[in-house]
Design a protein around this motif. Structure first.
Motif, mmCIF file in Angstrom:
data_model
loop_
_atom_site.group_PDB
_atom_site.id
_atom_site.type_symbol
_atom_site.label_atom_id
_atom_site.label_comp_id
_atom_site.label_asym_id
_atom_site.label_seq_id
_atom_site.Cartn_x
_atom_site.Cartn_y
_atom_site.Cartn_z
ATOM 1 N N ALA A 51 11.398 -48.014 5.555
ATOM 2 C CA ALA A 51 10.870 -46.745 5.631
ATOM 3 C C ALA A 51 9.750 -46.707 6.921
ATOM 4 O O ALA A 51 9.638 -45.529 7.367
ATOM 5 C CB ALA A 51 10.182 -46.332 4.095
ATOM 6 N N GLU A 52 8.822 -47.509 6.940
ATOM 7 C CA GLU A 52 8.012 -47.615 7.919
ATOM 8 C C GLU A 52 8.623 -47.624 9.429
ATOM 9 O O GLU A 52 8.221 -46.908 10.288
ATOM 10 C CB GLU A 52 7.239 -49.011 7.955
ATOM 11 C CG GLU A 52 6.488 -48.716 6.784
ATOM 12 C CD GLU A 52 5.681 -50.186 6.399
ATOM 13 O OE1 GLU A 52 5.440 -50.958 7.474
ATOM 14 O OE2 GLU A 52 4.863 -50.518 5.504
ATOM 15 N N ARG A 71 5.715 -40.351 7.708
ATOM 16 C CA ARG A 71 5.685 -41.604 6.792
ATOM 17 C C ARG A 71 5.830 -41.195 5.416
ATOM 18 O O ARG A 71 6.515 -41.776 4.730
ATOM 19 C CB ARG A 71 4.460 -42.268 6.877
ATOM 20 C CG ARG A 71 4.116 -43.410 8.227
ATOM 21 C CD ARG A 71 2.884 -44.080 8.094
ATOM 22 N NE ARG A 71 1.601 -43.432 8.493
ATOM 23 C CZ ARG A 71 1.313 -43.029 9.894
ATOM 24 N NH1 ARG A 71 2.023 -43.535 10.747
ATOM 25 N NH2 ARG A 71 0.275 -42.434 10.138
ATOM 26 N N ARG A 75 9.377 -42.368 3.614
ATOM 27 C CA ARG A 75 9.044 -43.083 2.243
ATOM 28 C C ARG A 75 9.873 -42.542 1.031
ATOM 29 O O ARG A 75 10.415 -43.214 0.155
ATOM 30 C CB ARG A 75 7.654 -43.237 1.682
ATOM 31 C CG ARG A 75 6.969 -44.223 1.430
ATOM 32 C CD ARG A 75 5.420 -44.292 1.158
ATOM 33 N NE ARG A 75 4.558 -44.390 2.351
ATOM 34 C CZ ARG A 75 3.577 -43.534 2.413
ATOM 35 N NH1 ARG A 75 3.146 -42.758 1.533
ATOM 36 N NH2 ARG A 75 3.110 -43.578 3.732
ATOM 37 N N GLN A 76 9.483 -41.159 0.942
ATOM 38 C CA GLN A 76 10.380 -40.455 -0.018
ATOM 39 C C GLN A 76 11.981 -40.719 -0.277
ATOM 40 O O GLN A 76 12.537 -40.887 -1.062
ATOM 41 C CB GLN A 76 9.921 -39.038 -0.225
ATOM 42 C CG GLN A 76 9.911 -38.507 -1.636
ATOM 43 C CD GLN A 76 9.600 -36.962 -1.597
ATOM 44 O OE1 GLN A 76 8.976 -36.301 -0.467
ATOM 45 N NE2 GLN A 76 10.397 -36.369 -2.671
ATOM 46 N N ALA A 79 12.976 -44.030 -1.169
ATOM 47 C CA ALA A 79 12.439 -44.821 -2.435
ATOM 48 C C ALA A 79 13.708 -44.712 -3.428
ATOM 49 O O ALA A 79 13.344 -45.533 -4.577
ATOM 50 C CB ALA A 79 11.247 -43.944 -2.862
#
Ligand SMILES: *Cc1c(COP(=O)(O)O)cnc(C)c1O
Length: 450
Positions: A51-52, A71, A75-76, A79
């Motif tokens: 994700a980064e 970010r 990330r979401q 996830a």
């Protein structure tokens, strides 16, 4: 960074505008006005989690969205994948790696783009205050991935048409058993082309599209292509250093969206040994890369249905680079292709090889890979396991979980592949909204369910 149309008759768009529009107003496809050079950044990206890395990558292409927001978005988006690596790279032997792209909610690679696109739609609703109706037609994987990207999002309704009885039962369950009240799975009589035509007719009514704020979900959104670049870079960074520059990515291909993303990453400065376009018996792209001839035929249904395509929608983006950005030439070529004419293009080596696999061989190949590597592949991924380059590492992109195609996989390996998320689907009630294959019926259904 601005986005231009392959056909050259659209003003430059920002990332957000290009994502919202989907197709360029001149009928072309959006591309970045120039490809940035990422070669100097690769070493610094080596340690980043998936994700980064995605957030770093998108900041280059979409500076109109702040870094902190990127970010949070990536990330979401990743996830909900069921592997901590998101896109794990498995080693089968010294020469063969498999990049597993099916750890998202619908167990196919389309989740990489559509989980993110759903969040970008949500952001748009928040910024404009206008509710969004998302409409698309699917032959299976795109529709379920789009639904799982949008389900439960405030302000979004998603309507997916599919040919009744012609998608795999598990794919239908992924669309119709979500239990979410903003999701409408709509079987219509006929084929995928009929469903697609109804969707096009709905978009042809500009009063209607403005009234309900209609957005198209299909395979040509530039956000999808860019999201797919990320897993190539992520995988490349995880290869042994000495294998990287010669490694060949092998990509099961239909609409040319997946392999195009890898090739763009390569043009941006990710040094690799090239790409192989792996087709099934619908081999128009294989014939093109072998001969330079682009000649459309009829679609023959296969064990790898998401690759049963004769008019690869993302091919226009490749054409743009092939003719060195001559947009007038792209326009002419696309007109001729649309009219079904046979087109011959200069045969230049831009790093592609191609292969094809007939249906009968797909099943044999699943059995062979199982025997040689104790590894189960789905029928799409199987198409990659032929014509391996003998002298270097191959990275096969595995586009779907074998559990999505239990019949053919069970015949080949003797065991039915299972996945917990598909097992729970089997007991849930099917919620479909059958309609006639007519735009008026679909339009009034959408207005009645906003
Ligand atoms: C969509 C899909 C493909 C084809 O990908 P393109 O981007 O259209 O080339 C291959 N395999 C699976 C499982 C798919 O869902």
């Amino acid at each position: 960074m601005f986005y231009i149309s392959t056909r050259g008759q659209t003003r430059p768009h920002t990332f957000t505008e290009a994502v919202e529009a989907g197709l360029a107003p001149d009928g072309g496809l959006f591309l970045p006005e120039h490809l940035p050079d990422i070669s100097g950044r690769l070493a610094g990206w080596a340690e980043l989690a998936y994700a980064e890395l995605a957030a770093e990558f998108f900041q280059i292409f979409a500076p109109d969205i702040p870094a902190e927001e990127w970010r949070a978005l990536t990330r979401q988006a990743y996830a909900r994948f069921d592997s901590p690596e998101v896109a794990p790279l498995r080693k089968l032997d010294d020469k063969t790696y498999v990049l597993e792209l099916w750890h998202g909610p619908t167990l196919a690679f389309k989740d990489f783009a559509l989980q993110l696109l759903g969040l970008l739609y949500k952001r748009q609703v928040r910024l404009t205050g206008k509710k969004l109706a998302v409409l698309g037609a699917t032959s299976g994987d795109t529709g379920s991935a789009a639904i799982h990207g949008c389900m439960g999002q405030d302000g979004i309704r998603i309507f997916i048409l599919y040919p009744n009885g012609r998608v795999a039962p598990l794919q239908e369950r992924q669309m119709a058993c979500t239990g979410a009240d903003n999701v409408f799975a709509i079987p219509v009589p006929g084929t995928f082309d009929d469903a697609q035509r109804v969707v096009k007719d709905c978009f042809g009514d500009s009063d209607f599209t403005a009234r309900v704020n209609l957005s198209a979900v299909n395979s040509i959104n530039i956000a999808r292509v860019l999201a797919q670049c990320v897993y190539y870079i992520h995988a490349w960074l995880r290869l042994p250093e000495e294998a990287r520059t010669a490694a060949e990515f092998v990509v099961p291909t239909g609409n040319f969206g997946n392999v195009l993303a890898g090739w763009l990453a390569h043009r941006m400065g990710m040094p690799c040994g090239g790409f192989r376009v792996a087709t099934n018996q619908n081999d128009i792209l294989c014939r093109f890369f072998e001969s330079g001839d682009y000649r459309q035929g009829d679609v023959h249904p296969s064990h790898a249905p998401s690759m049963d395509i004769q008019a690869a929608s993302n091919f226009e983006r490749y054409l743009y680079y092939l003719v060195h950005g001559d947009q007038l030439r792209v326009r002419e070529l696309m007109q001729r292709m649309k009219a079904g004419q046979h087109v011959t293009l200069p045969k230049v080596d831009l790093g592609f090889r191609a292969s094809r696999m007939d249906d009968a061989v797909i099943e044999e190949t699943i059995a062979r890979v199982w025997k040689e590597h104790a590894y189960v592949v789905d029928p799409h991924t199987a198409c990659a396991f032929t014509d391996m380059a003998p002298d270097r590492v191959s990275v096969v992109l595995s586009t779907a979980s074998p559990a999505k195609f239990p019949e053919v996989v069970a015949r080949a390996t003797g065991a039915e592949p299972l996945h917990p998320s598909l097992e729970t689907l089997k007991d849930k009630p099917l919620q479909t909204h059958p309609l006639a294959a007519e735009a008026e019926a679909v339009k009034s259904f959408i207005e009645g369910n906003l």
